[in-house]
Design a protein around this motif. Sequence first.
Motif, PDB file in Angstrom:
ATOM      1  N   ALA A   1      -7.920  11.847   9.556  1.00  0.00           N
ATOM      2  CA  ALA A   1      -7.018  12.304  11.247  1.00  0.00           C
ATOM      3  C   ALA A   1      -5.913  11.426  11.376  1.00  0.00           C
ATOM      4  O   ALA A   1      -5.024  12.191  12.426  1.00  0.00           O
ATOM      5  N   LEU A   2      -5.929  10.650  10.605  1.00  0.00           N
ATOM      6  CA  LEU A   2      -3.993  10.274  10.688  1.00  0.00           C
ATOM      7  C   LEU A   2      -3.008  11.300  10.176  1.00  0.00           C
ATOM      8  O   LEU A   2      -2.077  11.727  10.250  1.00  0.00           O
TER       9      LEU A   2
ATOM     10  N   VAL B   1     -10.620  16.769   6.550  1.00  0.00           N
ATOM     11  CA  VAL B   1      -9.219  17.679   7.267  1.00  0.00           C
ATOM     12  C   VAL B   1      -9.648  18.960   7.214  1.00  0.00           C
ATOM     13  O   VAL B   1      -9.032  19.669   8.312  1.00  0.00           O
ATOM     14  N   LEU B   2     -10.497  19.256   6.621  1.00  0.00           N
ATOM     15  CA  LEU B   2     -11.131  20.358   6.559  1.00  0.00           C
ATOM     16  C   LEU B   2     -11.856  21.365   7.708  1.00  0.00           C
ATOM     17  O   LEU B   2     -11.204  22.369   8.459  1.00  0.00           O
TER      18      LEU B   2
ATOM     19  N   ALA C   1     -14.378  14.316  12.974  1.00  0.00           N
ATOM     20  CA  ALA C   1     -15.894  14.975  13.876  1.00  0.00           C
ATOM     21  C   ALA C   1     -16.296  14.977  15.467  1.00  0.00           C
ATOM     22  O   ALA C   1     -15.726  15.805  17.592  1.00  0.00           O
ATOM     23  N   LEU C   2     -15.554  13.975  15.356  1.00  0.00           N
ATOM     24  CA  LEU C   2     -15.702  12.004  17.062  1.00  0.00           C
ATOM     25  C   LEU C   2     -14.734  11.784  17.638  1.00  0.00           C
ATOM     26  O   LEU C   2     -14.745  11.912  18.959  1.00  0.00           O
ATOM     27  N   THR C   3     -13.829  11.550  16.705  1.00  0.00           N
ATOM     28  CA  THR C   3     -11.826  11.213  16.956  1.00  0.00           C
ATOM     29  C   THR C   3     -11.612  13.129  17.290  1.00  0.00           C
ATOM     30  O   THR C   3     -10.198  12.580  17.992  1.00  0.00           O
ATOM     31  N   LEU C   4     -11.497  13.482  16.607  1.00  0.00           N
ATOM     32  CA  LEU C   4     -10.405  14.839  16.402  1.00  0.00           C
ATOM     33  C   LEU C   4     -11.206  16.434  17.325  1.00  0.00           C
ATOM     34  O   LEU C   4     -12.122  16.143  17.187  1.00  0.00           O
ATOM     35  N   LYS C   5     -10.701  17.130  18.041  1.00  0.00           N
ATOM     36  CA  LYS C   5     -10.788  17.685  19.024  1.00  0.00           C
ATOM     37  C   LYS C   5     -10.765  18.662  17.900  1.00  0.00           C
ATOM     38  O   LYS C   5     -11.806  20.084  18.155  1.00  0.00           O
ATOM     39  N   ARG C   6     -10.177  18.973  17.335  1.00  0.00           N
ATOM     40  CA  ARG C   6      -9.990  20.144  15.924  1.00  0.00           C
ATOM     41  C   ARG C   6      -9.401  19.748  14.948  1.00  0.00           C
ATOM     42  O   ARG C   6      -8.855  18.351  14.302  1.00  0.00           O
TER      43      ARG C   6
ATOM     44  N   GLU D   1      -5.890  23.888  15.000  1.00  0.00           N
ATOM     45  CA  GLU D   1      -4.888  22.982  15.879  1.00  0.00           C
ATOM     46  C   GLU D   1      -4.096  24.064  16.150  1.00  0.00           C
ATOM     47  O   GLU D   1      -3.154  24.419  17.249  1.00  0.00           O
ATOM     48  N   LYS D   2      -3.476  24.825  15.025  1.00  0.00           N
ATOM     49  CA  LYS D   2      -2.401  25.288  15.350  1.00  0.00           C
ATOM     50  C   LYS D   2      -2.517  27.019  15.808  1.00  0.00           C
ATOM     51  O   LYS D   2      -1.597  27.671  16.615  1.00  0.00           O
ATOM     52  N   ILE D   3      -3.936  26.942  15.892  1.00  0.00           N
ATOM     53  CA  ILE D   3      -3.923  28.386  15.962  1.00  0.00           C
ATOM     54  C   ILE D   3      -4.623  28.416  17.785  1.00  0.00           C
ATOM     55  O   ILE D   3      -3.951  29.165  18.296  1.00  0.00           O
ATOM     56  N   ALA D   4      -4.899  26.692  18.241  1.00  0.00           N
ATOM     57  CA  ALA D   4      -5.174  26.521  19.515  1.00  0.00           C
ATOM     58  C   ALA D   4      -4.038  27.011  20.235  1.00  0.00           C
ATOM     59  O   ALA D   4      -3.738  26.816  21.634  1.00  0.00           O
TER      60      ALA D   4
END
Length: 573
Positions: free
Chosen positions: A248-249, A372-373, A408-413, A418-421
């Motif tokens: 996450a970091l 991470v992936l 999965a619980l802490t990150l939206k993507r 993230e880059k695509i979003a």
Amino acid sequence: MNAARRDYSVDRRLLPMSGMALLIGAVSTAAAVVLLDLIRLCTNLFYYQTLSLAEREPAGHALGLWAIAAPVAGGLLVGLIARYGSDKIRGHGIPEAMEAILFGQSRMSPKVALLKPLSSGIVIGSGGPFGAEGPIIMTGGSLGSLLAQRLHLTAAERKTLLVAGACAGMTAVFGTPVAAVLLAVELLLFELRPRSLLPVALACACAGFVRTLCFAAGPLFPLRTPPATLAALGSCLLAGLACGGLAALLTWGLYRVEDGFGKLRLHWMWWPALGGLVVGIGGWLQPRALGVGYDVIGDLLNNRLLLEAALALLAVKAVIWLLALGSGTSGGVLAPLLMLGAGLGAALAPALPGGSPELWALACMAGVLGSVLGAPITAIVFAFGLTGDGSALLPLTLTTVVACGVTALTLKRSIMTEKIARRGLHIHREYSVDPLERLHVADVMTREAVAIDGAMPAADAWQSFFGPRGHNGYPVLRDGRVVGLLLRRRLQGAEASRQPCVIWSEPLSPSQVLLAGMSARHAAGRMAQLGFSRLPVVDGPDSMRLIGVVSLRDLLANSHVLLHEETVRERLR
């Protein structure tokens, strides 16, 4: 009817697609060899001033402070290539492949196929802290896409060949064909069907065999750890939490760095050179942080580094990797993540009972990579493929799934999406069976279908069938055969016409009607393609005899079952 139903939707197109996939597997392996040779060539040019393909690490140079200039020069060259060649070479490759698959109908340009390995060879050869896997995934995918664009294929078939090339390239670099297939399933294909999975697996298998002509056989980091004890259960949980936190970091840090570069009043062409300056300084402080770093990963997995030295090296590696990748340069993320994960395991090993230091380096390597992936199964099998250590499968599995649960619980993507979003495109990463795939047309159709004789005057048809409670469309018959669909909107201008209503109907060919053995999903797709909310069901394309009608309401009627399963909590007795 039941005999026509199959578990899988495949046809004879699977055979030529498989043949093309084998070809792409071999070509992508050759591309991987060229890329690795290019990295070695650039390393020798930048750090040893020799024109050679000899295997050398950037850390062995004798340039002193002048070594800081090498990554700067590499970043400057890549910035120029991206500006005047193609900006698609920026980044680590996998998000770009995902975007091409989901939003670009799997079309990739010849420029990318040429410039991506060139730019990555320059960046990594000049000391960039990246792996070769991201660039070769992009390059192999481009080669597969280019071949597909030359042939008469659908967008789905182009996707299959693009992914086949991408994963064959990964197999060629790491020698992990099974993990490459799983990467396709979790990150690239967005489906699990024989029509795509089998050609991709064939391409990876072909790449795995062909690579033995160029590389040594066997695992890249051979390892044998002693079996873990029961005490490792709690240690795996703690290690998984730590891996998820680090993942996450790293994800958060990368995009904060990208945001920071975006605020600079400087054209993005110059950003890789700025990132290269940070890489150069970091490499001067810790020379082994430069380049791919497979030797460092091997030392960490085999517990050959002192803890203090490993922590200093990994701190520098993390910083220069984040800043270099955030600057928009070209390079892969897998090798750096492997190193950072193995380093985390080495740091935690003294506090984790139940296993050896080598085990925790391996488990955390898989945990960081998978979280991470956002691809836990790929990470687990990848770690096994890299080391061949079967005794470590259980602890690294537990560590990886816990780590993935944290992100999965802490990150939206994930770092991949993230880059695509940020470009306004959303990817939903969950896989489940479409409820419409579980049903067939025969399960949902209305069997007591009302049809209109094609010879009936339009005025009579309007008065008899299109009242306030009538449907928006009815099948039209001529001599007992379905010939069209009479729509309310078409008949509204002919309420007083005495012409036969078949003249006002939308003609339907045998390829436009529904068959009872079709899936409900296929029916929904055909209705969307034709723009009709109702379609007749016939007993065969030859007879065209009406046996039912399917409407949008029929297709949606079973959705309440899925909604009930997802939302209603109940105690069964």
